[in-house]
Design a protein around this motif. Structure first.
Motif, PDB file in Angstrom:
ATOM      1  N   MET A   1      49.511  31.957  54.851  1.00 52.93           N
ATOM      2  CA  MET A   1      49.396  31.380  56.181  1.00 52.93           C
ATOM      3  C   MET A   1      50.560  30.411  56.420  1.00 52.93           C
ATOM      4  O   MET A   1      51.187  29.927  55.497  1.00 52.93           O
ATOM      5  N   GLU A   2      50.745  30.058  57.705  1.00 57.62           N
ATOM      6  CA  GLU A   2      51.905  29.261  58.038  1.00 57.62           C
ATOM      7  C   GLU A   2      51.704  27.775  57.750  1.00 57.62           C
ATOM      8  O   GLU A   2      52.655  27.024  57.588  1.00 57.62           O
ATOM      9  N   TYR A   3      50.467  27.336  57.721  1.00 56.98           N
ATOM     10  CA  TYR A   3      50.235  25.913  57.791  1.00 56.98           C
ATOM     11  C   TYR A   3      50.093  25.267  56.430  1.00 56.98           C
ATOM     12  O   TYR A   3      49.629  25.841  55.499  1.00 56.98           O
ATOM     13  N   ARG A   4      50.484  24.015  56.379  1.00 56.69           N
ATOM     14  CA  ARG A   4      50.323  23.192  55.180  1.00 56.69           C
ATOM     15  C   ARG A   4      49.369  22.087  55.557  1.00 56.69           C
ATOM     16  O   ARG A   4      49.691  21.224  56.344  1.00 56.69           O
ATOM     17  N   LEU A   5      48.200  22.082  54.991  1.00 55.12           N
ATOM     18  CA  LEU A   5      47.171  21.153  55.420  1.00 55.12           C
ATOM     19  C   LEU A   5      46.975  20.077  54.359  1.00 55.12           C
ATOM     20  O   LEU A   5      46.035  20.119  53.580  1.00 55.12           O
ATOM     21  N   SER A   6      47.901  19.132  54.338  1.00 54.11           N
ATOM     22  CA  SER A   6      47.854  18.106  53.308  1.00 54.11           C
ATOM     23  C   SER A   6      46.623  17.228  53.433  1.00 54.11           C
ATOM     24  O   SER A   6      46.149  16.668  52.455  1.00 54.11           O
ATOM     25  N   LEU A   7      46.074  17.105  54.642  1.00 54.88           N
ATOM     26  CA  LEU A   7      44.911  16.261  54.822  1.00 54.88           C
ATOM     27  C   LEU A   7      43.702  16.787  54.088  1.00 54.88           C
ATOM     28  O   LEU A   7      42.750  16.064  53.841  1.00 54.88           O
ATOM     29  N   LEU A   8      43.742  18.066  53.675  1.00 52.37           N
ATOM     30  CA  LEU A   8      42.571  18.672  53.032  1.00 52.37           C
ATOM     31  C   LEU A   8      42.640  18.649  51.514  1.00 52.37           C
ATOM     32  O   LEU A   8      41.807  19.249  50.857  1.00 52.37           O
ATOM     33  N   LYS A   9      43.638  18.002  50.956  1.00 50.46           N
ATOM     34  CA  LYS A   9      43.830  18.130  49.513  1.00 50.46           C
ATOM     35  C   LYS A   9      42.677  17.548  48.704  1.00 50.46           C
ATOM     36  O   LYS A   9      42.499  17.888  47.541  1.00 50.46           O
ATOM     37  N   ASN A  10      41.881  16.669  49.339  1.00 48.76           N
ATOM     38  CA  ASN A  10      40.762  16.081  48.607  1.00 48.76           C
ATOM     39  C   ASN A  10      39.406  16.657  49.010  1.00 48.76           C
ATOM     40  O   ASN A  10      38.362  16.188  48.567  1.00 48.76           O
ATOM     41  N   ILE A  11      39.438  17.685  49.878  1.00 46.69           N
ATOM     42  CA  ILE A  11      38.192  18.306  50.320  1.00 46.69           C
ATOM     43  C   ILE A  11      37.743  19.338  49.298  1.00 46.69           C
ATOM     44  O   ILE A  11      38.525  20.161  48.860  1.00 46.69           O
ATOM     45  N   LEU A  12      36.490  19.313  48.932  1.00 49.32           N
ATOM     46  CA  LEU A  12      35.976  20.265  47.952  1.00 49.32           C
ATOM     47  C   LEU A  12      35.281  21.393  48.667  1.00 49.32           C
ATOM     48  O   LEU A  12      34.262  21.191  49.326  1.00 49.32           O
ATOM     49  N   PHE A  13      35.841  22.618  48.504  1.00 45.44           N
ATOM     50  CA  PHE A  13      35.193  23.804  49.047  1.00 45.44           C
ATOM     51  C   PHE A  13      34.335  24.401  47.931  1.00 45.44           C
ATOM     52  O   PHE A  13      34.716  25.347  47.257  1.00 45.44           O
ATOM     53  N   ILE A  14      33.161  23.829  47.736  1.00 42.79           N
ATOM     54  CA  ILE A  14      32.334  24.206  46.597  1.00 42.79           C
ATOM     55  C   ILE A  14      31.983  25.683  46.578  1.00 42.79           C
ATOM     56  O   ILE A  14      32.113  26.341  45.548  1.00 42.79           O
ATOM     57  N   PRO A  15      31.542  26.254  47.700  1.00 50.64           N
ATOM     58  CA  PRO A  15      31.197  27.688  47.644  1.00 50.64           C
ATOM     59  C   PRO A  15      32.374  28.564  47.274  1.00 50.64           C
ATOM     60  O   PRO A  15      32.244  29.484  46.478  1.00 50.64           O
ATOM     61  N   PHE A  16      33.540  28.268  47.830  1.00 54.54           N
ATOM     62  CA  PHE A  16      34.703  29.096  47.523  1.00 54.54           C
ATOM     63  C   PHE A  16      35.172  28.895  46.096  1.00 54.54           C
ATOM     64  O   PHE A  16      35.558  29.845  45.416  1.00 54.54           O
ATOM     65  N   LEU A  17      35.151  27.641  45.630  1.00 54.52           N
ATOM     66  CA  LEU A  17      35.586  27.388  44.260  1.00 54.52           C
ATOM     67  C   LEU A  17      34.689  28.104  43.273  1.00 54.52           C
ATOM     68  O   LEU A  17      35.140  28.684  42.289  1.00 54.52           O
TER      69      LEU A  17
ATOM     70  N   GLY B   1      40.889  12.208  63.848  1.00 56.80           N
ATOM     71  CA  GLY B   1      42.201  11.575  63.840  1.00 56.80           C
ATOM     72  C   GLY B   1      42.863  11.520  62.478  1.00 56.80           C
ATOM     73  O   GLY B   1      43.660  10.620  62.205  1.00 56.80           O
ATOM     74  N   LEU B   2      42.539  12.474  61.592  1.00 55.45           N
ATOM     75  CA  LEU B   2      43.090  12.464  60.246  1.00 55.45           C
ATOM     76  C   LEU B   2      44.351  13.312  60.109  1.00 55.45           C
ATOM     77  O   LEU B   2      44.994  13.296  59.070  1.00 55.45           O
ATOM     78  N   SER B   3      44.707  14.038  61.164  1.00 51.46           N
ATOM     79  CA  SER B   3      45.803  14.992  61.059  1.00 51.46           C
ATOM     80  C   SER B   3      47.150  14.325  61.317  1.00 51.46           C
ATOM     81  O   SER B   3      47.318  13.566  62.272  1.00 51.46           O
ATOM     82  N   SER B   4      48.115  14.637  60.475  1.00 58.09           N
ATOM     83  CA  SER B   4      49.475  14.181  60.709  1.00 58.09           C
ATOM     84  C   SER B   4      50.122  15.082  61.749  1.00 58.09           C
ATOM     85  O   SER B   4      49.575  16.110  62.141  1.00 58.09           O
ATOM     86  N   GLN B   5      51.318  14.706  62.203  1.00 60.34           N
ATOM     87  CA  GLN B   5      52.018  15.524  63.189  1.00 60.34           C
ATOM     88  C   GLN B   5      52.330  16.908  62.622  1.00 60.34           C
ATOM     89  O   GLN B   5      52.219  17.917  63.321  1.00 60.34           O
ATOM     90  N   VAL B   6      52.716  16.951  61.354  1.00 61.90           N
ATOM     91  CA  VAL B   6      53.027  18.235  60.723  1.00 61.90           C
ATOM     92  C   VAL B   6      51.774  19.099  60.653  1.00 61.90           C
ATOM     93  O   VAL B   6      51.817  20.302  60.939  1.00 61.90           O
ATOM     94  N   ASP B   7      50.656  18.492  60.292  1.00 62.99           N
ATOM     95  CA  ASP B   7      49.399  19.236  60.225  1.00 62.99           C
ATOM     96  C   ASP B   7      49.013  19.779  61.590  1.00 62.99           C
ATOM     97  O   ASP B   7      48.559  20.925  61.715  1.00 62.99           O
ATOM     98  N   LEU B   8      49.176  18.969  62.615  1.00 65.16           N
ATOM     99  CA  LEU B   8      48.835  19.400  63.968  1.00 65.16           C
ATOM    100  C   LEU B   8      49.705  20.571  64.407  1.00 65.16           C
ATOM    101  O   LEU B   8      49.218  21.528  65.008  1.00 65.16           O
ATOM    102  N   GLU B   9      50.986  20.487  64.128  1.00 66.34           N
ATOM    103  CA  GLU B   9      51.886  21.578  64.488  1.00 66.34           C
ATOM    104  C   GLU B   9      51.483  22.873  63.795  1.00 66.34           C
ATOM    105  O   GLU B   9      51.462  23.949  64.408  1.00 66.34           O
ATOM    106  N   ASP B  10      51.164  22.778  62.517  1.00 61.33           N
ATOM    107  CA  ASP B  10      50.785  23.968  61.763  1.00 61.33           C
ATOM    108  C   ASP B  10      49.450  24.535  62.246  1.00 61.33           C
ATOM    109  O   ASP B  10      49.273  25.751  62.324  1.00 61.33           O
ATOM    110  N   LEU B  11      48.511  23.646  62.572  1.00 66.15           N
ATOM    111  CA  LEU B  11      47.236  24.110  63.120  1.00 66.15           C
ATOM    112  C   LEU B  11      47.438  24.827  64.451  1.00 66.15           C
ATOM    113  O   LEU B  11      46.822  25.855  64.723  1.00 66.15           O
TER     114      LEU B  11
END
Length: 227
Positions: A1-17, A172-182
Motif C-alpha cells: 500500500m502507499e501509506y505509512r501510518l506511523s501513528l499506528l506503530k503502538n496499536i495492537l491488532f490482536i486478531p490479525f497477529l 487528531g493523532l495524524s501527522s501531515q504525512v499520515d493524512l496525505e497517505d490516508l
C-alpha cells in the motif's frame, strides 16, 4: 500500500497477529485441501457477505493463457497456498477459455464482469472484502504459493490498518504525512466519503498538499475562481 501510518506503530491488532502467527507457523499440515472455485458471481458474493469472508476474484484464460497456467500450477494448486487459504476466501473464477464449453449465462456474466472491473489482461486477481470493496489487484507473481499468500495477507492487513486509522482520525493523532497517505489510499480505494473527510481535516491545518488538492478539485469542477 502507499501509506505509512506511523501513528499506528503502538496499536495492537490482536486478531490479525494471532491469525498470522498461526498461518505462518512452521508446523506440518497433514491435510492438503484444494480450492473450490465458484463460477456464479452473484451466489458467491452472497456467500462471502453472509460468512464475512474476503473474495479472491480471478480472471483467467484457462486453456490458452500461459501465465494463467503458471499461476494455477505454481500458486493456486500449491500446498503452500491451499493449506492456509482454501477456507479463508471465497474464490471466484471468471474464465475466458477458447476450447472449454460454457453456458450462455456464464459467458454473458463473465463478459459483463470483465467490463465492470475493467480487466485488460490475464491473469488478473482482484482482492476484495466481503462487501465487494476492491482492495488491490495482482497478477502472476514469482515465488509460488508462499510468496503469493504473504502478498495477499499483506493487502488485507494494510486494509485493516487503513480502517483503524480512519476510525481514529477525529482524535487528531495524524501527522501531515499520515493524512496525505490516508487521502491517497482513500482515493485509490474509490472511497469518496473518506477522501472528503481527510481533505477537510487537511484544509483545516492549511496543509499545502491539501490546498493544492482542493484547488485542483475546484479547477476540475469549473469553480477555480470561487472563494
Amino acid at each position: 500500500m502507499e501509506y505509512r501510518l506511523s501513528l499506528l506503530k503502538n496499536i495492537l491488532f490482536i486478531p490479525f497477529l494471532f491469525f498470522f502467527s498461526v498461518i505462518f507457523a512452521d508446523e506440518d499440515v497433514t491435510s492438503s485441501p484444494s480450492i473450490t472455485w465458484e463460477e456464479n458471481y452473484e451466489q458467491a458474493v452472497k456467500t462471502a457477505y453472509k460468512e464475512e469472508k474476503p473474495i479472491l476474484l480471478y480472471f483467467s484464460g484457462s486453456d490458452w493463457c500461459r501465465w494463467c497456467k503458471k499461476l494455477k500450477a505454481e500458486t493456486f494448486n500449491s500446498k503452500e497456498f491451499t493449506d492456509y487459504l482454501s477456507n479463508f476466501f471465497v474464490f471466484i473464477n471468471i474464465d475466458f477459455p477458447k476450447e472449454k464449453e460454457q453456458s450462455a449465462e456464464i459467458i454473458l456474466q463473465n463478459s459483463r464482469l470483465k467490463t465492470l472491473y475493467k480487466v485488460q489482461s490475464f491473469p488478473t486477481v482482484i482482492i476484495m472484502d466481503h462487501k465487494e470493496k476492491e482492495l488491490d489487484r495482482l497478477g502472476y507473481l514469482k515465488g509460488g504459493g508462499k510468496a503469493y499468500r504473504e502478498k495477499v495477507f499483506q493487502v488485507l492487513k494494510d486494509f485493516e490498518i487503513y480502517k483503524e486509522s480512519m476510525s481514529k482520525i477525529d482524535q487528531g493523532l495524524s501527522s501531515q504525512v499520515d493524512l496525505e497517505d490516508l487521502y491517497k489510499t482513500a482515493k485509490r480505494l474509490d472511497n469518496l466519503e473518506d477522501a472528503s473527510k481527510v481533505l477537510t481535516i487537511g484544509l483545516e491545518q492549511k496543509d499545502l498538499f491539501f490546498l493544492a488538492e482542493k484547488y485542483q478539485i475546484l479547477t476540475d469542477s469549473g469553480r477555480r475562481k470561487s472563494q
